[in-house]
Design a protein around this motif. Structure first.
Motif, PDB file in Angstrom:
ATOM      1  N   GLY A   1      42.286  49.589  61.198  1.00 41.73           N
ATOM      2  CA  GLY A   1      41.419  49.962  60.185  1.00 41.73           C
ATOM      3  C   GLY A   1      40.919  48.467  59.629  1.00 41.73           C
ATOM      4  O   GLY A   1      41.361  47.541  60.188  1.00 41.73           O
ATOM      5  N   PRO A   2      40.010  48.420  58.803  1.00 37.71           N
ATOM      6  CA  PRO A   2      39.404  47.288  58.221  1.00 37.71           C
ATOM      7  C   PRO A   2      40.427  46.488  57.489  1.00 37.71           C
ATOM      8  O   PRO A   2      41.361  47.174  56.928  1.00 37.71           O
ATOM      9  CB  PRO A   2      38.226  47.603  57.310  1.00 37.71           C
ATOM     10  N   ALA A   3      40.096  45.278  57.372  1.00 42.51           N
ATOM     11  CA  ALA A   3      40.914  44.423  56.605  1.00 42.51           C
ATOM     12  C   ALA A   3      40.251  44.480  54.957  1.00 42.51           C
ATOM     13  O   ALA A   3      39.135  44.912  54.863  1.00 42.51           O
ATOM     14  CB  ALA A   3      41.091  42.959  56.833  1.00 42.51           C
ATOM     15  N   TYR A   4      41.162  44.138  54.123  1.00 44.07           N
ATOM     16  CA  TYR A   4      40.523  44.138  52.651  1.00 44.07           C
ATOM     17  C   TYR A   4      40.925  42.896  51.713  1.00 44.07           C
ATOM     18  O   TYR A   4      41.934  42.383  51.988  1.00 44.07           O
ATOM     19  CB  TYR A   4      40.984  45.679  51.855  1.00 44.07           C
ATOM     20  N   GLY A   5      40.186  42.481  50.758  1.00 49.31           N
ATOM     21  CA  GLY A   5      40.182  41.644  50.028  1.00 49.31           C
ATOM     22  C   GLY A   5      39.992  41.978  48.373  1.00 49.31           C
ATOM     23  O   GLY A   5      39.021  42.802  48.634  1.00 49.31           O
ATOM     24  N   PHE A   6      40.679  41.655  47.531  1.00 50.37           N
ATOM     25  CA  PHE A   6      40.280  42.086  46.227  1.00 50.37           C
ATOM     26  C   PHE A   6      40.431  40.947  45.282  1.00 50.37           C
ATOM     27  O   PHE A   6      41.401  40.038  45.416  1.00 50.37           O
ATOM     28  CB  PHE A   6      41.152  43.351  45.728  1.00 50.37           C
ATOM     29  N   VAL A   7      39.616  40.793  44.113  1.00 51.54           N
ATOM     30  CA  VAL A   7      39.489  39.896  43.350  1.00 51.54           C
ATOM     31  C   VAL A   7      39.697  40.423  41.766  1.00 51.54           C
ATOM     32  O   VAL A   7      39.007  41.286  41.538  1.00 51.54           O
ATOM     33  CB  VAL A   7      38.180  39.009  43.159  1.00 51.54           C
ATOM     34  N   LEU A   8      40.639  39.986  41.062  1.00 49.69           N
ATOM     35  CA  LEU A   8      40.903  40.389  39.634  1.00 49.69           C
ATOM     36  C   LEU A   8      39.733  39.625  38.797  1.00 49.69           C
ATOM     37  O   LEU A   8      39.516  38.253  38.907  1.00 49.69           O
ATOM     38  CB  LEU A   8      42.299  39.855  39.048  1.00 49.69           C
ATOM     39  N   VAL A   9      39.274  40.486  37.843  1.00 51.63           N
ATOM     40  CA  VAL A   9      38.098  39.847  37.168  1.00 51.63           C
ATOM     41  C   VAL A   9      38.842  39.670  35.401  1.00 51.63           C
ATOM     42  O   VAL A   9      38.752  40.808  35.063  1.00 51.63           O
ATOM     43  CB  VAL A   9      36.676  40.675  37.047  1.00 51.63           C
ATOM     44  N   TYR A  10      38.536  38.549  35.027  1.00 49.08           N
ATOM     45  CA  TYR A  10      39.358  38.235  33.673  1.00 49.08           C
ATOM     46  C   TYR A  10      38.416  38.015  32.746  1.00 49.08           C
ATOM     47  O   TYR A  10      37.087  37.685  32.957  1.00 49.08           O
ATOM     48  CB  TYR A  10      40.408  37.105  33.920  1.00 49.08           C
ATOM     49  N   ALA A  11      38.683  38.448  31.547  1.00 48.05           N
ATOM     50  CA  ALA A  11      38.003  38.190  30.308  1.00 48.05           C
ATOM     51  C   ALA A  11      38.004  36.712  29.861  1.00 48.05           C
ATOM     52  O   ALA A  11      39.207  35.977  30.466  1.00 48.05           O
ATOM     53  CB  ALA A  11      38.462  38.962  28.968  1.00 48.05           C
ATOM     54  N   GLU A  12      37.144  35.932  29.706  1.00 50.25           N
ATOM     55  CA  GLU A  12      37.117  34.439  29.568  1.00 50.25           C
ATOM     56  C   GLU A  12      37.840  34.025  28.230  1.00 50.25           C
ATOM     57  O   GLU A  12      38.298  32.896  28.099  1.00 50.25           O
ATOM     58  CB  GLU A  12      35.622  33.867  29.571  1.00 50.25           C
ATOM     59  N   ARG A  13      37.957  35.067  27.141  1.00 48.68           N
ATOM     60  CA  ARG A  13      38.321  34.871  25.888  1.00 48.68           C
ATOM     61  C   ARG A  13      39.058  35.978  25.334  1.00 48.68           C
ATOM     62  O   ARG A  13      38.582  37.091  25.627  1.00 48.68           O
ATOM     63  CB  ARG A  13      37.274  33.972  24.942  1.00 48.68           C
ATOM     64  N   PRO A  14      39.838  35.941  24.410  1.00 51.46           N
ATOM     65  CA  PRO A  14      40.066  37.304  23.696  1.00 51.46           C
ATOM     66  C   PRO A  14      39.152  37.744  22.937  1.00 51.46           C
ATOM     67  O   PRO A  14      38.321  36.998  22.307  1.00 51.46           O
ATOM     68  CB  PRO A  14      41.317  36.695  22.807  1.00 51.46           C
ATOM     69  N   GLY A  15      39.266  38.976  22.608  1.00 54.00           N
ATOM     70  CA  GLY A  15      38.254  39.589  21.817  1.00 54.00           C
ATOM     71  C   GLY A  15      38.327  41.131  22.203  1.00 54.00           C
ATOM     72  O   GLY A  15      39.146  41.794  22.742  1.00 54.00           O
ATOM     73  N   VAL A  16      36.922  41.943  21.940  1.00 56.97           N
ATOM     74  CA  VAL A  16      36.797  43.211  22.304  1.00 56.97           C
ATOM     75  C   VAL A  16      35.787  43.325  23.587  1.00 56.97           C
ATOM     76  O   VAL A  16      34.909  42.955  23.318  1.00 56.97           O
ATOM     77  CB  VAL A  16      36.249  43.917  21.033  1.00 56.97           C
ATOM     78  N   LEU A  17      36.438  44.033  24.628  1.00 58.15           N
ATOM     79  CA  LEU A  17      35.621  44.047  25.743  1.00 58.15           C
ATOM     80  C   LEU A  17      34.380  45.149  25.232  1.00 58.15           C
ATOM     81  O   LEU A  17      34.521  46.570  25.017  1.00 58.15           O
ATOM     82  CB  LEU A  17      36.341  44.645  26.949  1.00 58.15           C
TER      83      LEU A  17
END
Length: 407
Positions: free
Chosen positions: A321-337
């Motif tokens: 099967g294909p290989a996979y990569g994943f990246v975590l996307v973080y908020a740059e600062r605290p607050g309300v998304l």
């Protein structure tokens, strides 16, 4: 018959429910906060599993909830936080499960390091770090610098400090003293080399390596996981050596059955343990295992919960099967998304890019230095883990969480 899950990782419920159904059972999730599973529950059919709302921090409330589950046949747990309560409840209810004493050891990272060092499986030992100057002196005397300070029962890379000099050491000890730890602060030697995790399955002395995952962390002194890819292409001799080493480490730590997520540094002198998690890997690890190996690996969890040897241990694995990569996307600062910019651009990138939200607009983001600040993940595929990782990273940099000030 029913198989219950005492909480779960945020992704994998669908695969778990499918595996339970394949064995002729129904999955029932016991949770104290079903919003944690919002993505999985949103994409599953409403009748795919049962969800019971209960205070999962209260063992007696959980016991009563389990007693009300019809025809309970087994108990699954895929988290670190609830691994010991799950083992104790399984033993109390006469269900198949891990020895609570073994789970208790694995939840103490300091004790695991000391046990491995005593058996010649770790070059360095670990030392408890009391508050203040006494703690810093204990680190310098026993471990030396550079060193890593950790919460002995920590999860999600919380409360981890890498210190390279005495000034940073004293700062870390002071900061740890201001935090509420799940266990106790300890220190161990800093390991030089790239970080990986071995995804494995064991049963009564037999351990099978399902593959090795690459892992990227932030460059800051406070560790934060950023990206991962699977499966790492290793020379066959090196892969076989890691499989043997993982089996020895798990045996020394008392892990006899089930999945293990074994993080290690591949040093100039071979693999050295970072930590052992007696579960399948978190984030999207379970999903990429299923896709790459072209089988639902969660069937092994169901087998274990029912007290039988997992068929996955002996099954031929299609690694084409294909290989996979994943990246975590973080908020740059605290607050309300409030949302994300760039999601509409992901379709233009190669690698069949997918977006997996972890949070939803309107949620407060209080921490950004560990996985609690992750708002979602970008997944991409490729012919190799390296190519998949490059594709995931190129797409992920276009996704920008929008955070407003809290009211």
């Amino acid at each position: 018959m029913t198989i219950a899950a005492l909480e779960s990782l945020s992704f994998g419920l669908g695969r778990m429910a499918e595996a339970a159904a394949g064995a002729g059972h129904r999955l029932c999730l016991l949770t104290g906060d079903r919003s944690f599973y919002r993505h999985e529950l949103a994409v599953l059919r409403p009748d795919a599993l049962d969800v019971v709302d209960v205070d999962t921090d209260d063992p007696e409330a959980v016991r009563r909830a389990l007693a009300a589950v019809p025809d309970l046949a087994g108990l699954i747990n895929t988290t670190d936080t609830w691994s010991l309560p799950a083992a104790e409840l399984a033993a109390r209810l006469g269900l198949p499960g891990a020895d609570p004493a073994a789970v208790r050891l694995l939840r103490d990272k300091c004790a695991v390091r000391q046990a491995l060092h005593a058996r010649g499986l770790s070059r360095g030992t670990a030392v408890a770090v009391p508050p203040g100057a006494e703690g810093a002196e204990a680190v310098l005397r026993t471990v030396g610098l550079p060193a890593v300070l950790k919460d002995s029962a920590g999860t999600s890379s919380r409360a981890v400090w890498i210190v390279h000099d005495e000034e940073a050491l004293h700062r870390a000890v002071a900061e740890a003293g201001r935090q509420r730890l799940s266990g106790a602060l300890f220190a161990e030697a800093f390991l030089a080399g790239p970080l990986y995790s071995a995804e494995s399955l064991s049963w009564d002395g037999v351990t099978r390596l399902l593959g090795v995952l690459s892992r990227q962390t932030s460059r800051a002194a406070v560790v934060r996981e950023e990206a991962a890819a699977f499966p790492v292409a290793l020379p066959e001799e090196e892969r076989a050596g890691i499989e043997v080493w993982v089996g020895r480490v798990l045996a020394a730590a008392g892990h006899e059955r089930g999945f293990a997520h074994v993080e290690f540094i591949l040093t100039a002198d071979g693999p050295e343990l970072v930590e052992i998690n007696r579960r399948i890997g978190g984030a999207l690890v379970g999903e990429v295992l299923c896709r790459t190996l072209r089988t639902n690996v969660y069937t092994a969890m169901v087998d274990e919960a029912l007290g039988r040897r997992p068929a996955l241990l002996d099954a031929p694995l299609d690694a084409e099967g294909p290989a996979y990569g994943f990246v975590l996307v973080y908020a740059e600062r605290p607050g309300v998304l409030t949302g994300w910019l760039g999601l509409d651009e992901l379709g233009a990138f190669p690698g069949s890019v997918e977006w997996f939200p972890v949070r939803e607009p309107g949620e407060s983001v209080s921490y950004v230095n560990d996985q609690r600040g992750c708002t979602g993940m970008v997944l991409a595929e490729g012919a190799t883990a390296e190519l998949a990782q490059h594709r995931a990273w190129s797409a992920a940099v276009r996704v920008r969480p929008v955070v407003a000030d809290a009211a």
